[in-house]
Design an enzyme around this catalytic site. Structure first.
Site, PDB file in Angstrom:
ATOM      1  N   TYR A  10       0.810  -1.220   0.000  1.00 21.80           N
ATOM      2  CA  TYR A  10       0.000   0.000   0.000  1.00 21.80           C
ATOM      3  C   TYR A  10       0.848   1.277   0.000  1.00 21.80           C
ATOM      4  CZ  TYR A  10      -4.296  -2.630   0.680  1.00 21.80           C
ATOM      5  OH  TYR A  10      -5.368  -3.461   0.494  1.00 21.80           O
ATOM      6  N   ASP A  30       9.767  -7.357  -4.558  1.00 19.67           N
ATOM      7  CA  ASP A  30       8.833  -7.945  -3.591  1.00 19.67           C
ATOM      8  C   ASP A  30       8.993  -9.455  -3.600  1.00 19.67           C
ATOM      9  OD1 ASP A  30       6.032  -6.554  -2.278  1.00 19.67           O
ATOM     10  OD2 ASP A  30       6.192  -8.746  -2.253  1.00 19.67           O
ATOM     11  N   LYS A 209       6.709   9.574  13.748  1.00 18.18           N
ATOM     12  CA  LYS A 209       5.686   8.758  13.078  1.00 18.18           C
ATOM     13  C   LYS A 209       4.770   8.088  14.120  1.00 18.18           C
ATOM     14  CE  LYS A 209       3.569   6.055  10.262  1.00 18.18           C
ATOM     15  NZ  LYS A 209       2.778   6.426   9.124  1.00 18.18           N
ATOM     16  N   ASN A 213       0.450   8.882  15.088  1.00 22.81           N
ATOM     17  CA  ASN A 213      -0.628   7.887  15.126  1.00 22.81           C
ATOM     18  C   ASN A 213      -1.153   7.648  16.543  1.00 22.81           C
ATOM     19  OD1 ASN A 213      -0.785   7.645  12.411  1.00 22.81           O
ATOM     20  ND2 ASN A 213       0.369   5.752  12.252  1.00 22.81           N
ATOM     21  N   ARG A 216      -3.656  10.375  17.301  1.00 23.08           N
ATOM     22  CA  ARG A 216      -4.989  10.114  16.731  1.00 23.08           C
ATOM     23  C   ARG A 216      -5.700   9.010  17.520  1.00 23.08           C
ATOM     24  NH1 ARG A 216      -7.988  11.847  12.534  1.00 23.08           N
ATOM     25  NH2 ARG A 216      -9.089  10.379  11.197  1.00 23.08           N
ATOM     26  N   CYS A 263      -1.994   0.787  10.991  1.00 17.01           N
ATOM     27  CA  CYS A 263      -1.178   1.897  11.497  1.00 17.01           C
ATOM     28  C   CYS A 263      -1.611   2.293  12.903  1.00 17.01           C
ATOM     29  CB  CYS A 263      -1.327   3.101  10.575  1.00 17.01           C
ATOM     30  SG  CYS A 263      -1.019   2.686   8.867  1.00 17.01           S
ATOM     31  N   PHE A 326     -11.756  -1.695   7.386  1.00 14.74           N
ATOM     32  CA  PHE A 326     -11.398  -1.019   8.638  1.00 14.74           C
ATOM     33  C   PHE A 326     -11.806   0.438   8.637  1.00 14.74           C
ATOM     34  CE2 PHE A 326      -7.326   0.314   6.671  1.00 14.74           C
ATOM     35  CZ  PHE A 326      -7.119   1.548   7.276  1.00 14.74           C
TER      36      PHE A 326
HETATM   37  N1  SAJ Z   1     -11.522   6.208  13.210  1.00 12.90           N
HETATM   38  C1  SAJ Z   1     -12.514   6.403  14.139  1.00 12.90           C
HETATM   39  N2  SAJ Z   1     -12.950   7.669  14.393  1.00 12.90           N
HETATM   40  C2  SAJ Z   1     -12.411   8.740  13.737  1.00 12.90           C
HETATM   41  C3  SAJ Z   1     -11.376   8.552  12.803  1.00 12.90           C
HETATM   42  C4  SAJ Z   1     -10.943   7.265  12.559  1.00 12.90           C
HETATM   43  O1  SAJ Z   1     -13.031   5.455  14.743  1.00 12.90           O
HETATM   44  O2  SAJ Z   1     -12.864   9.858  14.014  1.00 12.90           O
HETATM   45  C5  SAJ Z   1     -11.043   4.838  12.931  1.00 12.90           C
HETATM   46  C6  SAJ Z   1     -11.238   4.412  11.471  1.00 12.90           C
HETATM   47  O3  SAJ Z   1     -12.530   3.941  11.243  1.00 12.90           O
HETATM   48  C7  SAJ Z   1     -10.180   3.343  11.352  1.00 12.90           C
HETATM   49  C8  SAJ Z   1      -9.064   3.848  12.254  1.00 12.90           C
HETATM   50  O4  SAJ Z   1      -9.638   4.808  13.105  1.00 12.90           O
HETATM   51  O5  SAJ Z   1     -10.644   2.102  11.851  1.00 12.90           O
HETATM   52  C9  SAJ Z   1      -7.904   4.482  11.532  1.00 12.90           C
HETATM   53  O6  SAJ Z   1      -8.348   5.274  10.459  1.00 12.90           O
HETATM   54  P1  SAJ Z   1      -7.708   6.690  10.089  1.00 12.90           P
HETATM   55  O7  SAJ Z   1      -8.429   7.215   8.924  1.00 12.90           O
HETATM   56  O8  SAJ Z   1      -7.676   7.553  11.284  1.00 12.90           O
HETATM   57  O9  SAJ Z   1      -6.191   6.399   9.798  1.00 12.90           O
HETATM   58  P2  SAJ Z   1      -5.385   5.352   8.861  1.00 12.90           P
HETATM   59  O10 SAJ Z   1      -4.986   4.200   9.714  1.00 12.90           O
HETATM   60  O11 SAJ Z   1      -6.045   5.074   7.585  1.00 12.90           O
HETATM   61  O12 SAJ Z   1      -4.093   6.270   8.522  1.00 12.90           O
HETATM   62  C10 SAJ Z   1      -3.313   6.786   9.583  1.00 12.90           C
HETATM   63  C11 SAJ Z   1      -3.076   8.282   9.339  1.00 12.90           C
HETATM   64  N3  SAJ Z   1      -2.460   8.873  10.516  1.00 12.90           N
HETATM   65  C12 SAJ Z   1      -2.968   9.997  11.091  1.00 12.90           C
HETATM   66  O13 SAJ Z   1      -3.961  10.550  10.687  1.00 12.90           O
HETATM   67  C13 SAJ Z   1      -2.215  10.535  12.248  1.00 12.90           C
HETATM   68  C14 SAJ Z   1      -2.187   8.459   8.117  1.00 12.90           C
HETATM   69  O14 SAJ Z   1      -1.844   9.825   7.923  1.00 12.90           O
HETATM   70  C15 SAJ Z   1      -0.904   7.621   8.289  1.00 12.90           C
HETATM   71  O15 SAJ Z   1      -0.040   7.741   7.154  1.00 12.90           O
HETATM   72  C16 SAJ Z   1      -1.314   6.169   8.433  1.00 12.90           C
HETATM   73  O16 SAJ Z   1      -2.107   6.062   9.634  1.00 12.90           O
HETATM   74  C17 SAJ Z   1      -0.048   5.338   8.538  1.00 12.90           C
HETATM   75  O17 SAJ Z   1       0.343   4.726   7.524  1.00 12.90           O
HETATM   76  O18 SAJ Z   1       0.590   5.345   9.592  1.00 12.90           O
END
Ligand code: SAJ
Length: 422
Positions: A10, A30, A209, A213, A216, A263, A326
């Site tokens: 990805y 890969d 990094k 995460n 969040r 992540c 997810f």
């Molecule tokens: N989620 C919630 N409530 C929210 C936001 C998200 O329950 O308000 C859940 C989503 O449904 C999901 C999970 O959190 O299950 C993660 O989703 P996401 O959209 O927050 O993040 P990822 O995992 O797709 O991507 C994250 C991002 N990191 C941040 O926003 C700090 C992205 O920028 C990173 O590059 C990525 O992790 C990574 O590769 O580390």
């Protein structure tokens, strides 16, 4: 410039493609034969908007090739997985395998860049493997800019679903083992990155990094904890959050069925496993978010019980789980709380669970094996218990005006029970 990207998933494939589209000669490496042959046909093995067309064009132009073997290059990028092992520690074995694969072809002046999300100290560990394998070369070290091979840690921060745009536009952290390594890595990313390239050392880049995460994750945990509190106090959590967010300095995220993906559900553990006595908030957030699927299942059990109390035979009760991925509008099932919830419910209510997932054409084998049926939304809407798990656009568009009183809706997303939030 010739660039080799190890790991064509990805992150690795979009990154390799982006370099190839901006003038570099790129080899993607890969261990997955299917991925390699698919890419060499100009096609892709993952879903990411706008990726397919670009891969097609750079493969046709000859600027991107895929292989299972390492070749000489100017820059070696590593974008392989770092899954868990043991008590939430990072398994660095894929990084080690990549490093050992290209170590024999390294030449003076090359740069090695680790992109995989890693615990603090992983770049130094990688450096140790390289030094052991190639004692004839001088590798970057903290106190000197004199070396044959430069080494840096440069994490990606792109959001799945927006990778092609964010790869170019996002600011990026460049952590060099020494100053010269950071400068060289910065020049590599300058090939396509329009965002700022922020230079630091490797350890700070690794921690940054993980910090992003974990930040969040902690904020989502707050929303998820609120959802449990509001449920007990009979308050609509989505309305509450919407109202609270009108405060100029409050910005609460959205509760859901749990936190998934490779992540946010993983990276904070790399902080906890290094400093368990100190990372208390980070640890608690992980536990809250990981506990949410259990709470959702208990709500489903409660719904089934109430139908039984009303005279229904438990064996006749049908449960529809809406969404498996997810997060919304992608096909990625990794660490998906919705998938876990669906699987556990199917184990418990054998033959009674159906699933709707507009972004996949077939269910994972283990779900099929335990009797889950992939159905369309129309059929799912005839179930007795409807569990809304993902905010897919198809589900938003299909919000029912009213459900018959014989049906029970468990909306973990709020898009049907409080649509104004969206
Ligand atoms: N989620 C919630 N409530 C929210 C936001 C998200 O329950 O308000 C859940 C989503 O449904 C999901 C999970 O959190 O299950 C993660 O989703 P996401 O959209 O927050 O993040 P990822 O995992 O797709 O991507 C994250 C991002 N990191 C941040 O926003 C700090 C992205 O920028 C990173 O590059 C990525 O992790 C990574 O590769 O580390």
């Amino acid at each position: 410039m010739k660039i080799s990207v190890f790991g064509l998933g990805y992150i690795g494939l979009p990154t390799a493609t982006m370099f190839a589209a901006h003038g570099a000669e790129v080899l993607g490496v890969d261990v997955n034969e299917y991925a390699v042959s698919t890419i060499n046909q100009g096609k892709i093995h993952i879903i990411e908007p706008d990726l397919a067309d670009l891969v097609k064009s750079v493969v046709a132009k000859g600027s991107l090739r895929a292989s299972m073997e390492a070749e000489k290059a100017d820059a070696f990028l590593i974008a392989v997985p770092t899954p868990f092992m043991g008590e939430h520690e990072a398994d660095l074995s894929y990084i080690k395998a990549a490093v050992l694969a290209f170590a024999p072809v390294l030449e003076k002046g090359n740069i090695v860049i680790l992109e995989s999300t890693s615990p603090v100290g992983a770049t130094e560990t990688m450096l140790g493997w390289l030094t052991e394998k190639r004692p004839d070369l001088i590798f970057a070290s903290e106190n000197s800019d004199e070396c044959d091979i430069y080494v840096a840690y440069c994490p990606e921060r792109v959001l799945p679903g927006q990778v092609m745009h964010e790869l170019i536009e996002n600011d990026r952290i460049i952590g060099g083992i020494n100053k010269k390594s950071a400068e060289m890595a910065r020049d590599v990313y300058r090939i396509f990155v329009k965002g700022e390239l922020l230079v630091t050392n490797a350890r700070t880049a690794e921690m940054s990094k993980l910090t992003e995460n974990a930040f969040r994750d902690v904020n989502i945990a707050f929303a998820n904890e609120l959802s449990l509190i509001c449920d007990r106090l009979n308050i609509n959590v989505w309305e509450l959050i919407k109202l609270a967010n009108h405060h100029p300095r409050v910005n609460i995220l959205q509760p859901g069925p749990g936190v998934g993906g490779h992540c946010i559900a993983v990276d904070p553990w790399f902080i906890v496993s290094k400093t368990p006595d100190l990372a208390k908030l980070v640890n608690t957030a992980r536990l809250i978010n990981d506990g949410k699927p259990e709470w959702v299942k208990s709500r489903v059990r409660g719904a089934v019980l109430s139908l039984v109390k009303n005279g229904r035979d438990v064996k006749d009760i049908r449960i529809a789980c809406l969404g498996l991925t997810f997060k919304p509008d992608i096909d990625d099932l990794r660490e998906s709380p919705s998938l876990h919830i669906t699987r556990d419910l199917a184990d418990e209510f054998s033959g009674q669970v159906m699933s709707v997932e507009p972004n996949v054409t077939a269910l994972p084998h283990d779900l099929e094996g335990i009797g889950v049926r992939l159905v369309d939304l129309k059929e799912a809407m005839t179930a007795d218990v409807i569990v809304l798990l993902v905010r897919h656009k198809e589900f938003r568009a299909a919000r029912p005006d009213i459900l018959p009183s014989s049906q029970i809706l468990i909306d973990t997303t709020g898009i049907w029970t409080h649509p104004q939030q969206c």
